[in-house]
Design a protein around this motif. Structure first.
Motif, PDB file in Angstrom:
ATOM      1  N   VAL A  37       0.833  -1.240  -0.060  1.00  0.00           N
ATOM      2  CA  VAL A  37      -0.077   0.016   0.050  1.00  0.00           C
ATOM      3  C   VAL A  37       0.831   1.253  -0.003  1.00  0.00           C
ATOM      4  N   VAL A  38       1.865   1.242   0.638  1.00  0.00           N
ATOM      5  CA  VAL A  38       2.723   2.488   0.891  1.00  0.00           C
ATOM      6  C   VAL A  38       3.555   2.562  -0.505  1.00  0.00           C
ATOM      7  N   ALA A  39       3.756   1.585  -1.047  1.00  0.00           N
ATOM      8  CA  ALA A  39       4.493   1.643  -2.422  1.00  0.00           C
ATOM      9  C   ALA A  39       3.523   2.228  -3.327  1.00  0.00           C
ATOM     10  N   ARG A  40       2.249   1.443  -3.424  1.00  0.00           N
ATOM     11  CA  ARG A  40       1.330   2.039  -4.331  1.00  0.00           C
ATOM     12  C   ARG A  40       1.068   3.578  -4.361  1.00  0.00           C
ATOM     13  N   PHE A  41       1.317   3.851  -3.111  1.00  0.00           N
ATOM     14  CA  PHE A  41       0.585   5.193  -2.575  1.00  0.00           C
ATOM     15  C   PHE A  41       1.738   6.315  -3.207  1.00  0.00           C
ATOM     16  N   PRO A 290      25.367   5.258   6.073  1.00  0.00           N
ATOM     17  CA  PRO A 290      24.360   6.004   6.535  1.00  0.00           C
ATOM     18  C   PRO A 290      23.012   5.110   6.970  1.00  0.00           C
ATOM     19  N   LEU A 291      22.505   5.616   7.759  1.00  0.00           N
ATOM     20  CA  LEU A 291      21.406   4.706   8.298  1.00  0.00           C
ATOM     21  C   LEU A 291      20.173   5.008   7.465  1.00  0.00           C
ATOM     22  N   PRO A 292      19.089   3.938   7.597  1.00  0.00           N
ATOM     23  CA  PRO A 292      17.858   4.048   6.869  1.00  0.00           C
ATOM     24  C   PRO A 292      17.120   5.209   7.452  1.00  0.00           C
ATOM     25  N   ASP A 293      15.992   5.697   7.014  1.00  0.00           N
ATOM     26  CA  ASP A 293      15.190   6.885   7.487  1.00  0.00           C
ATOM     27  C   ASP A 293      14.321   6.483   8.430  1.00  0.00           C
ATOM     28  N   ARG A 294      13.777   5.338   8.592  1.00  0.00           N
ATOM     29  CA  ARG A 294      12.543   4.942   9.315  1.00  0.00           C
ATOM     30  C   ARG A 294      12.340   3.725   9.593  1.00  0.00           C
ATOM     31  N   GLY A 404      -8.124  14.813  -0.349  1.00  0.00           N
ATOM     32  CA  GLY A 404      -6.828  14.398  -0.735  1.00  0.00           C
ATOM     33  C   GLY A 404      -5.731  14.488   0.197  1.00  0.00           C
ATOM     34  N   GLU A 405      -5.470  15.851   0.716  1.00  0.00           N
ATOM     35  CA  GLU A 405      -4.348  16.296   1.602  1.00  0.00           C
ATOM     36  C   GLU A 405      -4.496  15.323   2.975  1.00  0.00           C
ATOM     37  N   ARG A 406      -5.813  15.334   3.289  1.00  0.00           N
ATOM     38  CA  ARG A 406      -6.019  14.601   4.554  1.00  0.00           C
ATOM     39  C   ARG A 406      -5.399  13.135   4.392  1.00  0.00           C
ATOM     40  N   VAL A 407      -5.971  12.584   3.457  1.00  0.00           N
ATOM     41  CA  VAL A 407      -5.614  11.187   3.324  1.00  0.00           C
ATOM     42  C   VAL A 407      -4.253  10.978   2.927  1.00  0.00           C
ATOM     43  N   LYS A 408      -3.545  11.699   2.244  1.00  0.00           N
ATOM     44  CA  LYS A 408      -2.069  11.795   2.016  1.00  0.00           C
ATOM     45  C   LYS A 408      -1.446  11.586   3.188  1.00  0.00           C
ATOM     46  N   ALA A 410      -2.492  10.950   6.055  1.00  0.00           N
ATOM     47  CA  ALA A 410      -2.671   9.675   6.794  1.00  0.00           C
ATOM     48  C   ALA A 410      -1.755   8.580   6.145  1.00  0.00           C
ATOM     49  N   TYR A 411      -1.654   8.425   5.006  1.00  0.00           N
ATOM     50  CA  TYR A 411      -1.135   7.296   4.359  1.00  0.00           C
ATOM     51  C   TYR A 411       0.837   7.574   4.718  1.00  0.00           C
ATOM     52  N   THR A 412       1.112   8.922   4.782  1.00  0.00           N
ATOM     53  CA  THR A 412       2.345   9.087   4.847  1.00  0.00           C
ATOM     54  C   THR A 412       2.706   8.746   6.444  1.00  0.00           C
ATOM     55  N   ALA A 413       1.752   8.997   7.152  1.00  0.00           N
ATOM     56  CA  ALA A 413       2.036   8.366   8.751  1.00  0.00           C
ATOM     57  C   ALA A 413       1.674   6.881   8.851  1.00  0.00           C
TER      58      ALA A 413
END
Ligand code: MSP
Length: 531
Positions: A37-41, A290-294, A404-408, A410-413
């Motif tokens: 889901v993260v990849a598709r988003f 270097p280390l991964p972001d998250r 759109g912005e709200r959902v974006k 949410a997906y990002t988090a």
């Protein structure tokens, strides 16, 4: 794929590399669905994405599973791996790399990495005494064990006593460096509860950990001492690096790290948090990388309130679930019903109720009844509406413009459940809007332009809902888009082309009278409730 340069437009993420001691269970599917889901988003947003998954094939646990079946370990692994590939296909997982830790090119990467750490003086020989859980492939503190020396995670397995000469990694040397890193990168470990867990663990003082085993030959030999076999976790974590190699590139660290490193996101379950949030960053520090972001540690799935796992034997078969209900249903339930990061339960009755309520009734019926009304009242044509004719007070427009912005966010988090809830509130508001406006009576009263505004607003809201849910339910979203006249299949990937860019499709009001509507067909069939 051509070499990419690591920029803001790229996004590399991983699932864990799954043990092949058995066929995949729903726990492995859960992380992989979330990663997909993260990849598709990210792809919708125009980012170049690399989704890495794969299998972890060495170590005692796999060796024993193979031995129990009287098979050579490599043959055993080769037989299990296709069941993972098959499940990912059934679940519509669009992975870019499948990393197997028994791949010869992986050995070359592990060897080179080991050499760096060795030359940095971070590996030494010592005596390892302690309780080992073969199912976790991890030493346990005596104080953490359950009664009768049972593992706290694999509660039906006893730990085993080990007293042997091993090579150790100097984790203790990285205590301060790690603490400073966590301080300066507050988002490195998520969610906050997991970050606190890691902080507490590190604050107790880090101890060196052993990275080799004796009396085990299923693994890579320690490059400086072939009497020892590398600890499965040392080798497994590096599987993420090997996966970054282009298929035809020579297996060197320089080649692997050239394009996608550092990885943006490691998605894991909470039981393997220490490995990813403590051991892995320290290993990378030692190798000067270097280390991964998250690192995001999700919760555990239970079944009917009971803990679930391969070793415990009460697993939920993801294949049966997908065969019975379809991939969208399975993807939707786990992401909508469980807060990512918290534990969550699967119960078949609840599963059916949620799908019927959200996908069959709220979303599916909404599209169906609206298309039928458009057929009846508007000669099957999308009403030609000038956007300014719809006042901002229109409840659907008002919600849609912000969605759109709200959902974006949410997906990002990785708040997938929130993303679903936001979208569903537009869908529910649309159902209510139809009921309140009653286009059938407006039509009878001859108020054609009002009918058109209502139907347009609803159709456009369904479209937006389908778009924003497409990372989760790509098949239903494609069906909806096709019925609305778009030849877009959200499962299709075209190199270099974004089929439905987020910047346009996430806004409200793009549906035009140029769209040729398709025949209304149910997008999700109601599931019969269990007796
Ligand atoms: N091989 C290691 C990972 C190495 S990564 C370099 C491993 N494999 S595993 O197959 O045992 O587990 C893989 C993932 O499945 C872990 O993230 C674990 O948290 C997850 N789950 C296993 N059981 C689970 C549930 N019951 N619920 C949710 N996820 C669970 O660990």
């Amino acid at each position: 794929m051509n070499l990419v340069n690591k920029t803001e437009k790229t996004f590399a993420l991983t699932t864990p590399l799954y043990y092949v001691n058995d066929v995949p269970h729903i726990g492995s599917a859960y992380t992989t669905i979330a990663a997909d889901v993260v990849a598709r988003f990210n792809r919708l947003q125009g980012h170049q994405v690399l989704l890495i998954t794969g299998t972890d094939e060495h170590g005692q646990k796999i060796q024993r599973s193979a031995a129990n079946l009287g098979k050579p370990p490599q043959d055993f692994c080769d037989e299990i791996v296709p069941s993972f590939l098959n499940l990912w296909d059934l679940l519509d997982i669009q992975y870019d790399r499948f990393s197997r830790t028994t791949a010869p090119r992986h050995q070359a990467i592990v060897k080179e990495f080991f050499q760096r750490v060795w030359e940095n003086g971070d590996i030494y020989q010592g005596e390892q005494k302690g309780w080992y859980c073969v199912s976790c492939e991890e030493f346990k503190e005596e104080r953490d064990l359950l009664a009768d020396k049972h593992c706290p995670i694999h509660t039906n397995k006893q730990v085993e006593w080990r007293d042997e000469q091993n090579y150790f990694f100097r984790l203790s040397k990285y205590q301060t460096q790690l603490e400073e890193f966590y301080q300066s990168h507050p988002d490195f470990i998520q969610p906050v509860s997991r970050r606190n867990e890691v902080f507490n663990f590190v604050a107790q003082g880090l101890q060196d950990f052993s990275i080799s085993r004796v009396n085990l030959d299923w693994g890579f030999p320690v490059p400086v001492d072939s009497q020892h076999t590398l600890y499965v976790w040392f080798d497994a974590l590096l599987g993420y690096v090997t996966a970054l190699l282009e298929p035809d590139a020579e297996a060197t660290l320089a080649n692997a790290l050239q394009s996608w490193w550092p990885i943006n996101l490691h998605l894991i379950g909470k039981d393997i948090l220490r490995f990813h949030a403590v051991y892995w960053p320290a290993m990378l520090m030692s190798a000067g990388l270097p280390l991964p972001d998250r690192v995001f540690g999700h919760g555990f799935l239970t079944k009917d309130g009971q803990k679930m796992g391969k070793t415990l034997g009460n697993t939920l078969d993801p294949i049966t679930l997908v065969e019975n209900y379809g991939s969208d249903a399975v993807r939707y339930y786990f992401l909508k019903e469980i807060e990512f990061g918290k534990d969550g339960d699967f119960n078949e009755i609840r599963f059916i109720n949620v799908l019927n309520a959200d996908l069959a009734n709220d979303l599916g019926n909404l599209l169906n009844r609206t298309l039928n009304m458009v057929k009846k009242y508007c000669a099957s044509q999308v009403p030609a509406i000038n956007q300014s004719a719809i006042p901002i007070e229109n409840p659907l427009k008002a919600m849609g413009l912000e969605l759109g912005e709200r959902v974006k966010q949410a997906y990002t988090a990785l708040a997938f459940n929130e993303a679903c809830h936001y979208v569903l509130s537009l869908v529910q508001a649309s159902n209510k809007f139809i009921d309140d406006q009653a286009p059938w009576s407006l039509y009878k009263q001859g108020k054609q332009s009002e009918v058109e505004v209502v139907l347009y607003a609803v159709l456009e809201s369904v479209r937006l809902a389908a778009y924003l849910l497409s990372p989760i339910i790509p098949n239903i979203s494609s069906d909806i888009y096709q019925q609305l006249g778009w030849g877009i299949n959200f499962n299709e990937q075209k190199e270099g082309a974004i089929l439905a860019p987020f910047c346009t499709h996430s806004t409200w009001g793009i549906l035009s009278d140029k769209q040729i509507l398709g025949t209304p067909k149910p997008v999700f069939k109601r599931i019969e409730t269990l007796k």
